[in-house]
Design an enzyme around this catalytic site. Structure first.
Site, PDB file in Angstrom:
ATOM      1  N   ARG A   1       0.628  -1.037  -0.005  1.00 34.96           N
ATOM      2  CA  ARG A   1       0.148   0.294  -0.062  1.00 34.96           C
ATOM      3  C   ARG A   1       0.434   1.181   0.045  1.00 34.96           C
ATOM      4  O   ARG A   1      -0.066   2.381   0.078  1.00 34.96           O
ATOM      5  CB  ARG A   1      -0.870  -0.046   1.377  1.00 34.96           C
ATOM      6  CG  ARG A   1      -2.314  -1.252   1.177  1.00 34.96           C
ATOM      7  CD  ARG A   1      -3.102  -0.681   2.077  1.00 34.96           C
ATOM      8  NE  ARG A   1      -4.099  -1.645   1.620  1.00 34.96           N
ATOM      9  CZ  ARG A   1      -4.514  -2.668   2.690  1.00 34.96           C
ATOM     10  NH1 ARG A   1      -2.903  -3.423   3.273  1.00 34.96           N
ATOM     11  NH2 ARG A   1      -5.460  -3.952   2.615  1.00 34.96           N
TER      12      ARG A   1
ATOM     13  N   LYS B   1       3.615  10.922 -10.785  1.00 36.60           N
ATOM     14  CA  LYS B   1       2.937  10.036 -11.662  1.00 36.60           C
ATOM     15  C   LYS B   1       3.763   9.281 -12.097  1.00 36.60           C
ATOM     16  O   LYS B   1       4.413   9.157 -12.730  1.00 36.60           O
ATOM     17  CB  LYS B   1       2.602  10.911 -13.045  1.00 36.60           C
ATOM     18  CG  LYS B   1       1.170  12.410 -12.982  1.00 36.60           C
ATOM     19  CD  LYS B   1       1.010  13.076 -13.654  1.00 36.60           C
ATOM     20  CE  LYS B   1       1.083  12.035 -15.511  1.00 36.60           C
ATOM     21  NZ  LYS B   1       0.445  13.361 -16.567  1.00 36.60           N
TER      22      LYS B   1
ATOM     23  N   GLU C   1      11.183  17.683 -24.800  1.00 34.97           N
ATOM     24  CA  GLU C   1      10.336  17.760 -23.956  1.00 34.97           C
ATOM     25  C   GLU C   1      10.642  19.228 -23.385  1.00 34.97           C
ATOM     26  O   GLU C   1      10.099  20.110 -22.402  1.00 34.97           O
ATOM     27  CB  GLU C   1      10.718  17.088 -22.747  1.00 34.97           C
ATOM     28  CG  GLU C   1      10.242  15.993 -22.910  1.00 34.97           C
ATOM     29  CD  GLU C   1       8.462  15.461 -22.770  1.00 34.97           C
ATOM     30  OE1 GLU C   1       8.052  16.666 -22.415  1.00 34.97           O
ATOM     31  OE2 GLU C   1       7.643  14.053 -22.984  1.00 34.97           O
TER      32      GLU C   1
ATOM     33  N   LYS D   1       7.831  22.560 -15.498  1.00 30.60           N
ATOM     34  CA  LYS D   1       6.741  21.690 -14.521  1.00 30.60           C
ATOM     35  C   LYS D   1       6.268  22.320 -13.039  1.00 30.60           C
ATOM     36  O   LYS D   1       5.632  21.777 -12.974  1.00 30.60           O
ATOM     37  CB  LYS D   1       7.640  20.651 -14.631  1.00 30.60           C
ATOM     38  CG  LYS D   1       6.938  19.717 -14.544  1.00 30.60           C
ATOM     39  CD  LYS D   1       6.657  17.903 -14.836  1.00 30.60           C
ATOM     40  CE  LYS D   1       6.299  17.159 -14.621  1.00 30.60           C
ATOM     41  NZ  LYS D   1       6.540  15.499 -15.342  1.00 30.60           N
TER      42      LYS D   1
ATOM     43  N   GLU E   1      -3.602  16.677 -11.823  1.00 34.64           N
ATOM     44  CA  GLU E   1      -4.079  16.568 -13.398  1.00 34.64           C
ATOM     45  C   GLU E   1      -5.276  17.197 -13.678  1.00 34.64           C
ATOM     46  O   GLU E   1      -5.908  16.840 -14.131  1.00 34.64           O
ATOM     47  CB  GLU E   1      -3.154  15.407 -14.017  1.00 34.64           C
ATOM     48  CG  GLU E   1      -3.369  15.838 -15.768  1.00 34.64           C
ATOM     49  CD  GLU E   1      -2.549  14.698 -16.169  1.00 34.64           C
ATOM     50  OE1 GLU E   1      -2.561  15.532 -16.775  1.00 34.64           O
ATOM     51  OE2 GLU E   1      -2.650  13.673 -15.606  1.00 34.64           O
TER      52      GLU E   1
ATOM     53  N   ARG F   1      -2.626  21.603 -14.647  1.00 40.07           N
ATOM     54  CA  ARG F   1      -1.480  20.189 -15.110  1.00 40.07           C
ATOM     55  C   ARG F   1      -2.188  19.413 -16.938  1.00 40.07           C
ATOM     56  O   ARG F   1      -0.446  19.695 -17.343  1.00 40.07           O
ATOM     57  CB  ARG F   1      -1.540  19.194 -14.101  1.00 40.07           C
ATOM     58  CG  ARG F   1       0.001  18.569 -14.207  1.00 40.07           C
ATOM     59  CD  ARG F   1       0.172  17.812 -13.057  1.00 40.07           C
ATOM     60  NE  ARG F   1       1.174  16.792 -13.324  1.00 40.07           N
ATOM     61  CZ  ARG F   1       1.296  15.621 -12.035  1.00 40.07           C
ATOM     62  NH1 ARG F   1       1.319  16.556 -11.359  1.00 40.07           N
ATOM     63  NH2 ARG F   1       2.302  15.134 -12.418  1.00 40.07           N
TER      64      ARG F   1
ATOM     65  N   ASN G   1       0.688  17.781 -21.256  1.00 42.21           N
ATOM     66  CA  ASN G   1       1.042  17.195 -22.633  1.00 42.21           C
ATOM     67  C   ASN G   1       0.574  17.771 -23.702  1.00 42.21           C
ATOM     68  O   ASN G   1       0.213  16.687 -24.685  1.00 42.21           O
ATOM     69  CB  ASN G   1      -0.910  16.281 -22.199  1.00 42.21           C
ATOM     70  CG  ASN G   1      -0.977  15.502 -21.394  1.00 42.21           C
ATOM     71  OD1 ASN G   1      -0.209  14.890 -21.107  1.00 42.21           O
ATOM     72  ND2 ASN G   1      -2.207  15.763 -20.280  1.00 42.21           N
TER      73      ASN G   1
ATOM     74  N   HIS H   1       1.472  15.661 -27.290  1.00 44.78           N
ATOM     75  CA  HIS H   1       1.714  13.860 -26.066  1.00 44.78           C
ATOM     76  C   HIS H   1       0.265  13.315 -27.164  1.00 44.78           C
ATOM     77  O   HIS H   1       0.228  12.045 -27.386  1.00 44.78           O
ATOM     78  CB  HIS H   1       1.289  13.950 -25.450  1.00 44.78           C
ATOM     79  CG  HIS H   1       3.078  14.143 -24.530  1.00 44.78           C
ATOM     80  ND1 HIS H   1       3.967  15.454 -24.659  1.00 44.78           N
ATOM     81  CD2 HIS H   1       3.231  13.900 -23.812  1.00 44.78           C
ATOM     82  CE1 HIS H   1       4.568  15.747 -24.165  1.00 44.78           C
ATOM     83  NE2 HIS H   1       4.916  14.312 -23.538  1.00 44.78           N
TER      84      HIS H   1
ATOM     85  N   HIS I   1       1.587   9.703 -28.446  1.00 36.14           N
ATOM     86  CA  HIS I   1       1.486   9.148 -28.003  1.00 36.14           C
ATOM     87  C   HIS I   1       0.833   7.413 -28.762  1.00 36.14           C
ATOM     88  O   HIS I   1       0.964   6.802 -29.266  1.00 36.14           O
ATOM     89  CB  HIS I   1       0.556   9.327 -26.452  1.00 36.14           C
ATOM     90  CG  HIS I   1       1.315   9.413 -25.340  1.00 36.14           C
ATOM     91  ND1 HIS I   1       0.540   9.584 -23.890  1.00 36.14           N
ATOM     92  CD2 HIS I   1       2.478   9.040 -24.959  1.00 36.14           C
ATOM     93  CE1 HIS I   1       1.001  10.330 -23.177  1.00 36.14           C
ATOM     94  NE2 HIS I   1       1.901  10.049 -23.522  1.00 36.14           N
TER      95      HIS I   1
ATOM     96  N   HIS J   1       9.902   7.973 -28.009  1.00 39.30           N
ATOM     97  CA  HIS J   1       8.986   8.619 -27.158  1.00 39.30           C
ATOM     98  C   HIS J   1       9.003  10.169 -27.097  1.00 39.30           C
ATOM     99  O   HIS J   1       7.930  11.655 -27.695  1.00 39.30           O
ATOM    100  CB  HIS J   1       9.195   8.743 -25.476  1.00 39.30           C
ATOM    101  CG  HIS J   1       8.560  10.015 -24.957  1.00 39.30           C
ATOM    102  ND1 HIS J   1       7.124  10.156 -25.350  1.00 39.30           N
ATOM    103  CD2 HIS J   1       7.872  11.318 -23.750  1.00 39.30           C
ATOM    104  CE1 HIS J   1       6.470  10.587 -24.115  1.00 39.30           C
ATOM    105  NE2 HIS J   1       6.937  11.503 -23.775  1.00 39.30           N
TER     106      HIS J   1
END
Length: 529
Positions: free
Chosen positions: A289, A311, A353, A395, A405, A409, A413, A416, A420, A432
């Site tokens: 957990r 993330k 990026e 960022k 997000e 936020r 993206n 992306h 993606h 990527h």
């Protein structure tokens, strides 16, 4: 230049190391104890005997306050001068504070015989040292940097201090717990020193999760840095590449963590690129957990993006990052010197990026990357750490404002949505960063087609992407196929896809009503036929 402040228990070598550091850096050196003796006109022992420890501590505080308004010194403090939180905060505000540490047995050998230390006038110096160390443990632990001196020469310790003094620290506020990003050359060799300032005491088991290729280069160094500072290590290696970022790999990681006996007090350390960071982060967030996580990114893309923000996640066959969790790291350690082992193509891909961050929120960064287009050495030499920090600040500002997000936020993206989709359609054969480069061009063209941006802005972004040797066109996939791949993108609201479109360099907008026909027109203009 800010001060370099050496503190720690008596006998750890603060004065000797400080003199060497000052000489090498051409700075002025100050020994606080010597300064107090000069000001009061008698030795420390007499001050303690005649005036008491409280009077001495008041004088220490006065000296610290005085130096809060100056700069450029290497300062050796007394062993107890930064125990008071007020003094620690004053020094931390004007300098890099480094705590030197040493094992009690060696401290006894260094200072006990014939000691003039007023706090060690006892029949059992070892016992008194252990007692005092225990009293000050929390105060020393609160300091940001720790360098062990046991068994090390003054020159070796000075080398470490100089490396640390050149590091940058960026704080990040997060609901799960605030953390810091440490940026500096050769910080990989200081992992244990960094961890000593977190909630992970020596003796903690650290599971070092890395990939096959990164492990061959850096696993031994990382484990050595941790072990020499008193941590236990347990290596867990995963396959290279995006294809390893699956629930199956996470399940295998759970088994490795169990094999290593990791409990809820243990730590997962992600040593690698974005894939390793996502995998290890997701495993840490869900094992028992949730256990603590350290991010040590080794690619440019991971340094300026993937390792920061909390993330984590894995891919499903139908799309990227569709399963994941939020989990802030304890600390992020960025060592730009490790980028020297990466191929130029990988550094260029990571630069995509950085270009994205410039478009999203930093025109100066974008202009810097335009001027230096294609020069991958700028990330490693000279101001590499400062450039990485600049990209990170974009960022950090956004994720602090929107940690989960749910709003702003999403602007991160940018590029992306198409990126993606191309990654998935290529079976993750396209890196990527290269996919994001194509996605940036698509977003810029779409912004111009929607009337949100001028054609000249779209052309400027495309030139910047192309100048870094990144692809700007789509090969091998028709527009309809790309749109279908985008349909499972996690950045959507109901049945409508959320686009991040640039309005200017430094300003973007979220748009959810772009017609499919317009998307097809833009994709086809980039070769998607």
């Amino acid at each position: 230049m800010t001060h370099i402040v050496l503190t720690g228990f008596m006998g750890t070598g603060k004065t000797a190391v400080g003199r060497v550091v000052a000489e090498r850096l051409g700075r002025r050196f100050l020994d606080m104890d010597e300064m107090i003796e000069t000001r009061i006109g008698k030795p420390i022992a007499r001050i303690f005997f005649e005036d008491g420890e409280e009077a001495f501590r008041r004088e220490e505080s006065a000296v610290i306050e005085e130096f809060a308004s100056s700069f450029d010194f290497v300062i050796a403090t007394g062993g107890g001068s930064l125990v008071a939180a007020e003094n620690r905060n004053r020094m931390a505000a004007v300098g890099t504070v480094i705590c030197l540490t040493c094992e009690p047995d060696e401290l006894v050998a260094r200072i006990a015989a014939g000691t003039k230390r007023p706090l060690l006038r006892t029949a059992d110096p070892h016992r008194e040292i252990v007692r005092l160390l225990g009293e000050r443990a929390d105060a020393y632990a609160a300091l940001p940097w720790h360098v062990p001196t046991t068994g090390r020469s003054i020159s070796e310790v000075a080398d470490r201090v100089i490396q640390i003094a050149g590091a940058l620290t960026l704080p990040v506020r997060a609901p799960q717990g605030s953390y810091e990003i440490r940026i500096g050359d050769r910080l990989l060799d200081h992992l244990g020193d960094v961890l000593a300032s977190t909630r992970s005491p020596r003796g903690t088991t650290i599971a070092v999760v890395t990939s096959d290729s990164v492990g061959r280069l850096y696993l031994a160094r990382a484990e050595a840095a941790l072990r020499e500072t008193g941590y236990r290590t347990w290596a867990c290696t995963v396959e290279d590449g995006e294809s390893a970022k699956t629930l199956k790999t996470v399940s295998e990681l759970y088994e490795r963590l169990l094999d290593g006996g990791l409990d809820r007090h243990s730590v997962v350390l992600a040593l690698g690129g974005g894939v390793v960071g996502d995998l290890a982060g997701f495993a840490a967030a869900t094992y028992l957990r949730g256990i603590r996580l350290i991010q040590v990114p080794t690619t440019l893309l991971a340094m300026i993006d993937a390792s920061v923000g909390g993330k984590t996640g894995v891919d499903l066959p139908r799309g990227k990052n569709l399963v994941g969790a939020f989990g802030a790291p304890e600390v992020v350690v960025v060592d730009p010197s490790v980028l020297a082992t990466l191929p130029d193509a990988v550094l260029r891909a990571g630069t995509a990026e950085a270009i994205k961050h410039g478009v999203v929120g930093d025109p100066v960064l974008f202009e810097d990357l335009e001027r230096s287009a294609g020069d991958v050495r700028l990330w490693i030499e000279g101001g590499g750490g400062a450039r990485i920090a600049r990209a990170l600040r974009v960022k950090i500002d956004i994720v602090e404002d929107d940690p989960y997000e749910r709003g702003r936020r999403a602007v991160l993206n940018l590029g992306h949505t198409v990126g993606h989709a191309l990654e998935r359609l290529s079976g993750y054969g396209i890196p990527h960063g290269e996919a994001v480069g194509v996605g940036l061009v698509a977003a810029a063209r779409l912004a111009a087609a929607c009337g949100l941006a001028t054609p000249s802005l779209s052309e400027r972004i495309e030139r910047a992407v192309g100048a870094w040797g990144l692809p700007t066109h789509i090969v091998g996939h028709p527009a309809a196929t790309i749109r279908k791949a985008m349909a499972v993108d996690k950045k959507r609201r109901g049945h409508r896809l959320i686009w991040v479109l640039p309005e200017a360099i430094g300003a973007v907008r979220l748009v959810d009503d772009v017609p499919d026909t317009l998307v097809d027109t833009v994709l086809e203009s980039m070769g998607a036929i």
